[in-house]
Design a protein around this motif. Structure first.
Motif, mmCIF file in Angstrom:
data_model
loop_
_atom_site.group_PDB
_atom_site.id
_atom_site.type_symbol
_atom_site.label_atom_id
_atom_site.label_comp_id
_atom_site.label_asym_id
_atom_site.label_seq_id
_atom_site.Cartn_x
_atom_site.Cartn_y
_atom_site.Cartn_z
ATOM 1 N N TYR A 750 58.874 -14.271 6.508
ATOM 2 C CA TYR A 750 60.004 -13.068 5.843
ATOM 3 C C TYR A 750 59.368 -13.994 4.209
ATOM 4 O O TYR A 750 59.716 -13.350 3.726
ATOM 5 C CB TYR A 750 61.178 -14.053 6.628
ATOM 6 N N GLY A 754 58.478 -11.246 2.628
ATOM 7 C CA GLY A 754 59.830 -10.822 2.699
ATOM 8 C C GLY A 754 59.790 -9.962 3.467
ATOM 9 O O GLY A 754 59.088 -9.715 4.425
ATOM 10 N N GLU A 756 63.781 -6.578 4.855
ATOM 11 C CA GLU A 756 65.154 -6.114 4.712
ATOM 12 C C GLU A 756 65.249 -5.421 6.611
ATOM 13 O O GLU A 756 63.630 -4.400 6.593
ATOM 14 C CB GLU A 756 64.833 -4.786 4.102
ATOM 15 N N LYS A 770 68.523 -8.788 4.185
ATOM 16 C CA LYS A 770 66.916 -8.945 2.559
ATOM 17 C C LYS A 770 66.825 -9.991 1.739
ATOM 18 O O LYS A 770 67.846 -10.805 1.550
ATOM 19 C CB LYS A 770 67.659 -7.991 2.145
ATOM 20 N N THR A 772 63.484 -10.659 -1.241
ATOM 21 C CA THR A 772 62.437 -10.126 -1.837
ATOM 22 C C THR A 772 62.109 -11.534 -2.588
ATOM 23 O O THR A 772 62.940 -12.024 -3.697
ATOM 24 C CB THR A 772 62.600 -9.005 -2.404
ATOM 25 N N LYS A 780 55.045 -16.734 -6.748
ATOM 26 C CA LYS A 780 55.942 -16.139 -5.832
ATOM 27 C C LYS A 780 57.198 -17.524 -6.026
ATOM 28 O O LYS A 780 56.358 -18.673 -5.519
ATOM 29 C CB LYS A 780 56.363 -16.206 -4.959
#
Length: 861
Positions: A750, A754, A756, A770, A772, A780
């Motif tokens: 995850y 990411g 959702e 959610k 990101t 990142k």
């Protein structure tokens, strides 16, 4: 079959495989028999040209094809031996029959009668019925083929035993034409001989039983050594010229036309003198004295010298006598070259060549050989005596050892003793002490310290100690001195070696000797036990038997009782029994066992302990090991350890889930469950049967496997061999994960990709989970608060301790250890190191419908 072109490419020529030691069955017609031969690729026009041939191919002939047979025996070198590579004894893989060469002592008619019961081909040789050294005789060869259903007698030792047996049945045959690298030259009519060819196809295929012949092995002696590229000193050659009766006889009789001197005697002379500085010149000096036409060609002599250095060994007195020398067949030294091994002439009357060899006595320039065969097995008590000959008066004398194991010869008639020299080959110094390597009952023991009272006089002790303290080749340094032990099936006998540059004394142990030749029995034990992994196990055994300091994967076996895992480990232990140690698998203060070649962990009492896993990983991952023995300073030595674990526990050892191997090339543990065995098939004598057969198995099937692995030269494996990752291993690694580790794997996906998805624990499916990651400068990031929230929303069982998940993710290389990255004044959090490509692109996208994870949580994807 017609053989006409130089490259032998006719479609009628049958070329047969030899690398695996087998060949297809040849058809046999009613009007003849099949004979398979190795033949030279090129046509041979002169004997000198034929002597340099090494490349052979294999073909089948039919006895009824007389024209083809005559063509072959008059244009090609041939042999009933087969080689896997250039013609050389080391490449020998078997024979299709036997070839007997007769130069005298048997006529053709007598040979026809002697071999009337067998299929054979008989043809005359180049010197048939011509004057050779003043002697005219029938000279011919007889080829006796075996049943054409595969190669026979597939080792050099068996080849020697075959021809030794034939020499007892047909003593008239030439004993020089019996080696594993033997080739025969074609008939040539340049001497005026007539070619005659006879075949007999009314008999049976030849066979020979060698079960009553003693085992033949290649000893590690000078007479059987391989050429190392360095000539031995000139002073050793001078001793050969002075003391060897055969060399003296050749030097005196070579130019005498009344002395019958066959070519094999010249070859024997060359094979013994060419190893020394000045040997080539002495060979030419002696052979050039033969003034008869066609007897001395300098270029041909040089070719023979080069060929002997590459492919032959010094020929022994026993063989030289069979070749026609009228002198005695001396046993010690074994060959004329042996006289050069005596060493520098000392002031003492008694010189010992080697503690495991015979003793040579020097008296007024005459060397007298005294056998000490009994010393080879055991160190004799002082009062045990052996027969000898007094070097002074020739009367019977005795050899015995004194209290400190120095030998002496005592003659009652002369009332005189001849003692061993003060210096022996096994002596060396360490920490200002004089020591000697000792051997008892066929095994090396700890070094014996020699004191002044060990010698006849104090002067001898001082002389020996002074010599060795100033000898850099036998003086070990005080710090870091090591005693190492290695084993290999390539070693012919138990020997020691001083490695001064490594400050080490090395003992080399041979493999268990051959007792019973029965490879099928061992294969029938291994095949059902390891199933699809049996080739890996056999390759592992091959590398274990023929290498040292090579890291192999750890073998871990589990099963019910009496399934053979302990028997397998004991069979491997029997190969080098003195190099095996028992171990409990955990780190200890003193670790003598680390000096062994094989460590066996039986019933693994520490299977659940992480410290065992850590220790084994450390051992197998280091080239050097720290050896710590009692009463001895610790030192580092090359790692020569291989490990086998056998247990009834279904979980045979602790494993770290996060270290599950991704590839067989990096796998360090071969973990295998041995199949159950029917109780009716249990054999309590199985271990003894395997031990009786493993010596032959090591020297045949395992040696072939090792040579194949060596030829492949695979360097992509971290642990020498690629170890299969078994289903049991995957299950054990997976089951060793904690809940946090399992959930951390899910969390890592995850964070990287990411997420959702609807929150299955929220108000229906109206709320969502959610996340990101924050991107900055191509990287990142994720903050601790975001990780904590994501863990909480996913209802992970360890949500109260988010740092535990972060620790696992850091160990997995998902997150960085630096949480201080900032963008302007904003705190970015942890850097995400894993790329999104890590995850299989064929998996469902990150958005979709919920599923159930392995820990029971409802998650997305």
């Amino acid at each position: 079959m017609k053989i006409e072109s130089e490259d032998l490419t006719q479609p009628t020529l049958t070329q047969l495989p030899s690398k695996n030691g087998t060949r297809p069955e040849s058809s046999v017609r009613e009007n003849g028999f099949t004979i398979s031969l190795s033949i030279s690729k090129d046509k041979i026009r002169t004997k000198a040209q034929g002597e340099t041939v090494t490349e052979y191919i294999e073909c089948d002939l039919l006895s009824s094809d007389k024209e083809d047979i005559q063509e072959l025996f008059t244009t090609r070198n041939y042999s009933t031996n087969v080689w896997d590579g250039p013609r050389h004894g080391v490449n020998y893989v078997g024979m299709t029959g036997v070839s007997l060469d007769f130069d005298s002592g048997m006529t053709i008619e007598e040979a026809k009668a002697a071999f009337a019961d067998y299929n054979y081909v008989l043809h005359t040789s180049t010197s048939h019925q011509v004057d050779k050294d003043g002697f005219v005789a029938d000279r011919f060869r007889v080829i006796l083929p075996f049943m054409p259903n595969g190669l026979r007698f597939t080792t050099q030792a068996d080849c020697k035993r075959v021809y030794q047996k034939l020499l007892t049945k047909y003593p008239q045959m030439d004993a020089a034409c019996t080696d594993a690298g033997r080739q025969f030259f074609p008939f040539c009519d340049d001497k005026g001989a007539k070619f005659e060819l006879y075949t007999n196809d009314t008999g049976c295929y030849f066979d020979v039983d060698i079960s009553d012949m003693p085992d033949v092995f290649v000893p590690e002696a000078f007479e059987e050594r391989e050429w190392d590229g360095h000539l031995r000193p000139r002073n050793e050659l001078e001793r050969i010229l002075k003391f060897c009766p055969f060399v003296k006889w050749m030097d005196h009789h070579i130019g005498n036309p009344k002395t019958e001197m066959h070519e094999p005697l010249r070859f024997a002379l060359i094979s013994n003198l060419c190893w020394y500085e000045g040997g080539r010149e002495e060979i030419h000096r002696i052979l050039s004295r033969d003034c008869r036409p066609g007897k001395y060609y300098p270029g041909l002599v040089d070719e023979k010298i080069d060929r002997i250095l590459e492919a032959y060994n010094p020929q022994t007195y026993e063989l030289i006598v069979r070749l026609g020398w009228p002198g005695p067949a001396l046993c010690k030294p074994l060959s004329p070259s042996g006289w050069g091994r005596v060493g520098t002439k000392a002031a003492r009357e008694f010189v010992q060549i080697d503690w495991d060899d015979n003793v040579i006595v020097d008296l007024n320039g005459a060397w007298v050989v005294v056998g000490l065969e009994d010393l080879k097995a055991d160190l004799l008590p002082v009062n045990k005596k052996m027969a000898a000959i007094c070097p002074v008066c020739g009367a019977e004398a005795v050899v015995k050892l004194d209290t400190f194991h120095f030998a002496n010869i005592w003659c009652e008639q002369c009332q005189k003793a001849f003692y061993e020299a003060a210096l022996s080959p096994g002596m060396f110094t360490y920490k200002n002490k004089l020591l000697r390597v000792e051997r008892r009952a066929g095994q090396f023991i700890s070094m014996e310290v020699l004191e002044e009272e060990s010698f006849r006089t104090g002067d001898e002790f001082k002389f020996a100690k002074k010599k060795l303290l100033t000898d850099p080749n036998r003086r070990f340094l005080d710090d870091g001195f090591q005693i190492r032990r290695i084993g290999s099936a390539d070693f012919g006998k138990l020997v020691y070696e001083f490695r001064m540059q490594e400050n080490a004394l090395l003992f080399k142990y041979p493999a268990i000797p051959v007792r019973i030749k029965d490879n099928a029995f061992i294969n029938n034990f291994l095949d059902p036990m390891f199933g699809q992994y049996v080739d890996f196990i056999k390759d592992w055994m091959a590398v274990f038997c023929y290498t040292n300091y090579q890291t192999l994967p750890v073998i871990v076996l589990t099963s019910e009782r009496s399934c053979g895992k302990g028997t397998f480990a004991n069979m491997l232990s029997a190969i080098f029994p003195t190099l095996v140690g028992q171990w409990d698998g955990v780190k200890e203060s003193f670790n003598d066992q680390y000096k062994n070649k094989l460590l066996f962990v039986d019933e693994n009492p520490n299977a659940e302990k992480p410290m065992q896993y850590t220790e084994i990983k450390k051992i197998t991952g280091n080239r050097l090991l720290r050896i710590n023995e009692k009463y001895t300073p610790a030192y580092y030595a090359p790692n020569n350890i291989n490990i086998i674990i056998a247990t009834n526990d279904p979980r045979p050892m602790f494993l770290k889930a996060r270290e599950e191997p991704k590839s067989e090339n990096t796998n360090n543990f071969f973990i295998h469950r041995v199949p159950d065995v029917n109780p009716d098939r249990i054999d309590k004598t199985l271990g003894n049967k395997l031990e009786d057969r493993i010596g032959y198995y090591v020297r045949t099937e395992l040696k072939e496997r090792y040579q194949r692995l060596l030829a492949e030269g695979n360097t992509n494996n971290r642990y020498t061999l690629a170890a299969p990752i078994t289903p049991l291993a995957r299950d054990l690694f997976a089951s060793s994960k904690s809940t946090v580790e399992i959930e951390a794997d899910e969390l890592a996906r995850y964070l990287v990709c990411g997420v959702e998805m609807p929150d299955p624990y929220g108000d229906g499916y109206s709320s969502k989970i959610k996340f990101t990651a924050t991107e900055y400068n191509g990287a990142k990031y994720v903050q601790l608060a975001e990780i904590r929230l994501l863990i909480s929303r996913l209802r992970f069982k360890g949500s109260s301790n988010p740092k535990a998940y972060i620790s696992v993710l850091q160990d997995l290389g998902v997150l960085s250890f630096d949480a201080s990255a900032r963008s302007n004044v904003r705190h970015l959090g942890y850097k995400i190191l894993r790329d999104q490509k890590y995850y299989d692109p064929q998996q469902p996208s990150i958005t979709g419908t919920p599923g159930v994870s392995s820990n029971g949580n409802v998650v997305f994807g």
